[in-house]
Scaffold this motif. Sequence first.
Motif, PDB file in Angstrom:
ATOM      1  N   THR A   1     -13.512  -6.950 -22.468  1.00 36.93           N
ATOM      2  CA  THR A   1     -12.629  -8.118 -22.552  1.00 36.93           C
ATOM      3  C   THR A   1     -13.392  -9.263 -23.209  1.00 36.93           C
ATOM      4  N   ALA A   2     -12.703 -10.373 -23.469  1.00 36.49           N
ATOM      5  CA  ALA A   2     -13.388 -11.548 -24.017  1.00 36.49           C
ATOM      6  C   ALA A   2     -14.485 -12.016 -23.060  1.00 36.49           C
ATOM      7  N   LYS A   3     -14.204 -11.960 -21.767  1.00 37.79           N
ATOM      8  CA  LYS A   3     -15.209 -12.310 -20.763  1.00 37.79           C
ATOM      9  C   LYS A   3     -16.399 -11.370 -20.848  1.00 37.79           C
ATOM     10  N   GLY A   4     -16.137 -10.082 -21.031  1.00 36.77           N
ATOM     11  CA  GLY A   4     -17.205  -9.107 -21.139  1.00 36.77           C
ATOM     12  C   GLY A   4     -18.044  -9.297 -22.374  1.00 36.77           C
ATOM     13  N   VAL A   5     -17.406  -9.664 -23.493  1.00 36.70           N
ATOM     14  CA  VAL A   5     -18.141  -9.900 -24.736  1.00 36.70           C
ATOM     15  C   VAL A   5     -19.088 -11.090 -24.574  1.00 36.70           C
ATOM     16  N   GLU A   6     -18.588 -12.172 -23.955  1.00 35.42           N
ATOM     17  CA  GLU A   6     -19.418 -13.352 -23.754  1.00 35.42           C
ATOM     18  C   GLU A   6     -20.604 -13.036 -22.843  1.00 35.42           C
ATOM     19  N   ALA A   7     -20.345 -12.331 -21.746  1.00 36.97           N
ATOM     20  CA  ALA A   7     -21.425 -12.000 -20.814  1.00 36.97           C
ATOM     21  C   ALA A   7     -22.421 -11.037 -21.449  1.00 36.97           C
ATOM     22  N   THR A   8     -21.945 -10.133 -22.297  1.00 37.15           N
ATOM     23  CA  THR A   8     -22.851  -9.213 -22.987  1.00 37.15           C
ATOM     24  C   THR A   8     -23.778  -9.966 -23.925  1.00 37.15           C
ATOM     25  N   TRP A   9     -23.230 -10.939 -24.640  1.00 37.94           N
ATOM     26  CA  TRP A   9     -24.043 -11.766 -25.538  1.00 37.94           C
ATOM     27  C   TRP A   9     -25.111 -12.521 -24.748  1.00 37.94           C
ATOM     28  N   LEU A  10     -24.713 -13.084 -23.624  1.00 36.42           N
ATOM     29  CA  LEU A  10     -25.665 -13.784 -22.775  1.00 36.42           C
ATOM     30  C   LEU A  10     -26.708 -12.815 -22.203  1.00 36.42           C
ATOM     31  N   GLY A  11     -26.266 -11.587 -21.866  1.00 32.24           N
ATOM     32  CA  GLY A  11     -27.182 -10.587 -21.337  1.00 32.24           C
ATOM     33  C   GLY A  11     -28.255 -10.215 -22.338  1.00 32.24           C
ATOM     34  N   HIS A  12     -27.868 -10.052 -23.601  1.00 32.75           N
ATOM     35  CA  HIS A  12     -28.862  -9.770 -24.642  1.00 32.75           C
ATOM     36  C   HIS A  12     -29.832 -10.936 -24.807  1.00 32.75           C
ATOM     37  N   GLY A  13     -29.327 -12.151 -24.656  1.00 33.87           N
ATOM     38  CA  GLY A  13     -30.197 -13.321 -24.710  1.00 33.87           C
ATOM     39  C   GLY A  13     -31.183 -13.341 -23.563  1.00 33.87           C
ATOM     40  N   PHE A  14     -30.719 -12.955 -22.364  1.00 37.06           N
ATOM     41  CA  PHE A  14     -31.604 -12.902 -21.201  1.00 37.06           C
ATOM     42  C   PHE A  14     -32.663 -11.822 -21.380  1.00 37.06           C
ATOM     43  N   LYS A  15     -32.259 -10.680 -21.917  1.00 39.56           N
ATOM     44  CA  LYS A  15     -33.232  -9.617 -22.197  1.00 39.56           C
ATOM     45  C   LYS A  15     -34.270 -10.094 -23.208  1.00 39.56           C
ATOM     46  N   LEU A  16     -33.836 -10.849 -24.213  1.00 40.77           N
ATOM     47  CA  LEU A  16     -34.766 -11.399 -25.205  1.00 40.77           C
ATOM     48  C   LEU A  16     -35.796 -12.305 -24.533  1.00 40.77           C
ATOM     49  N   PHE A  17     -35.348 -13.107 -23.580  1.00 38.03           N
ATOM     50  CA  PHE A  17     -36.259 -13.979 -22.839  1.00 38.03           C
ATOM     51  C   PHE A  17     -37.310 -13.171 -22.092  1.00 38.03           C
ATOM     52  N   LEU A  18     -36.888 -12.118 -21.401  1.00 41.95           N
ATOM     53  CA  LEU A  18     -37.831 -11.284 -20.662  1.00 41.95           C
ATOM     54  C   LEU A  18     -38.807 -10.577 -21.593  1.00 41.95           C
ATOM     55  N   GLU A  19     -38.314 -10.124 -22.724  1.00 43.84           N
ATOM     56  CA  GLU A  19     -39.118  -9.348 -23.657  1.00 43.84           C
ATOM     57  C   GLU A  19     -40.115 -10.220 -24.417  1.00 43.84           C
ATOM     58  N   LYS A  20     -39.726 -11.470 -24.696  1.00 48.13           N
ATOM     59  CA  LYS A  20     -40.563 -12.401 -25.467  1.00 48.13           C
ATOM     60  C   LYS A  20     -40.996 -13.568 -24.589  1.00 48.13           C
ATOM     61  N   ALA A  21     -41.321 -13.267 -23.348  1.00 53.68           N
ATOM     62  CA  ALA A  21     -41.589 -14.333 -22.371  1.00 53.68           C
ATOM     63  C   ALA A  21     -42.681 -15.284 -22.820  1.00 53.68           C
ATOM     64  N   GLU A  22     -43.697 -14.784 -23.525  1.00 55.12           N
ATOM     65  CA  GLU A  22     -44.785 -15.642 -23.972  1.00 55.12           C
ATOM     66  C   GLU A  22     -44.285 -16.784 -24.853  1.00 55.12           C
TER      67      GLU A  22
END
Length: 571
Positions: A459-480
């Motif tokens: 859904t549109a809600k799912g697309v937005e949360a997925t985008w945010l989820g990828h951003g959160f994963k990026l933060f964890l992966e590039k924490a430095e």
Amino acid sequence: MKVFFAGILLWVGATATPVHAQGLSFTKFHADIAVHNDASIRVTETITADFSTAHHGIFRTIPYNYTTTNGGQASIPIDITSVQQDGQTAKYSTSTDNTNITIKIGDTNKTITGSHVYTITYAAQAATNFFSDHDELYWNVTGDQWDSPLTDISAMVQFTNAVTDTNGIPPTITQTACYTGAHGSTTSDCTKTEGGQTASFTSKDFLTIVVGWPVGVVVKPANFDQLRAAGTHTPSPFTSAVTGWWLMLNILLPLAAVVVMFQLWWTRGRDPGQRRTIVAQYDPPDGLRPVELYCLMHERAPAKALAATIVDLAVRGYIKIIQTEKSTMLGMSHKDDYILRSLKAPDSKVRPFEQELLELLFAEHLFPAKDNDLSLSDLKSRKYTSDPFAPIFRQIVDQVVSAGYFQKNPSTVRGLWTLGGVLVGGLGGVFIYAGAPLFGLILAGLIVLIFSGAMPRRTAKGVEATWLGHGFKLFLEKAEQYRIKWQERENIFATFLPYAMIFGIADKWSKALSDVVKTNPTWYEGQPGMAFNTMVFWGAMSSFGSHVSASVVSAAAAGSSGFGGGGFSGG
């Protein structure tokens, strides 16, 4: 698009010797070959087959396309006129490739055992070869495409009564030869007898014969070259896949499948909205738990969900993880084990799938867990009559769907499209088994299967949360790169560790915080005397995850889990 097509799938028919069938042997093969004065022959084959196990019947593959001695191609037009089993008309179908005609004899709804006699009669036009000093029949009697070896082979060649020379005298066979073995063999392990208008041959291996007679006995047809070039053969309700409208179907069906499935994906499977550049996010979206976020982003709950969920529950105070050792080999060696201790009963902050997992882990001795610890080695030894973890994985997906992130359950959507692809491909298999070369239908089914993974829609809600989820994963992966965002946050290492575990980047997360976090988490008790640092701690958690996989997945598997001379043979 979630599915990429890179390459072209080619369906190539090959003529290879079949693997020997179990429970089938051919005890005798005899061919009567009558030579006509128009250069055609009539062949009557008598084949005795013995079935020690149940079969529907036999296959007889007759070569009709040959490579000539000068490297050219010659086709012998063949027409099947009669097929019998034990003296009665038999059910059969024919199919062809570029080299052979295959006759499938038998009733698909009936099996047989014991000894049975098959009689096949067919006519071959333009079968005689013409030379300046003699004419001859150079005939591949048996071919080499059989389900079981042939060991008792005989053949007899004779002229029909209509064949005479210019004086009306029946011709005399003047020379004979025979060859045995697979195609190309020059072995002559055969016997031959010639006398008057008859020549006889015997062999214990695949047989090719040559019979010669004087020029002028058999008349070369006016259309001889056209017949040899055309290679017409038995008319069949299912003709060759390389000709006519069958070829058209085999091309159009996969193309239609691509067009239809792309249209369905575009209208029903494609996520709404446009792709956006991923930007680092410093918290998981909507308070999603690690496995929920992974399921949202990847449309499934992975096997590592259980270990990440247990650690997440420990971080939140419901469980304590204690590293210990277990003696093996009569106490001569030790290996790591882990104890799970429940600290408090589930409350309103616990998701349904988490409650299910807690109740499953601690079984009858629920909460609190004083003197009721559970070791992973004990969990591994539990016996189940059915997979106890399957409901947990279903609940994870159901939780994400019920929260409004998907239009429909992605597992169900994928399953339905997968079933559709299997049915389409299976229908193609049925047609092929019946003699219709609809390979394109199998390819169409494969295309449906490829698209099935792209059909779940957020859904549109799912697309937005997925985008945010990828951003959160990026933060964890590039924490430095984002040190300023986590330096000031309390307990951030442990809080986000389960998310890093489920994304497979816990090593990077641990390394980034190795010079900041110096104290052991209260929810974890390690080996005594070991100094704490995040990398050593992650090593313990990695080992813990492996033990969970070995223990939990093993227990699920115990319940049938779905987890996870210029002449040659063949002439």
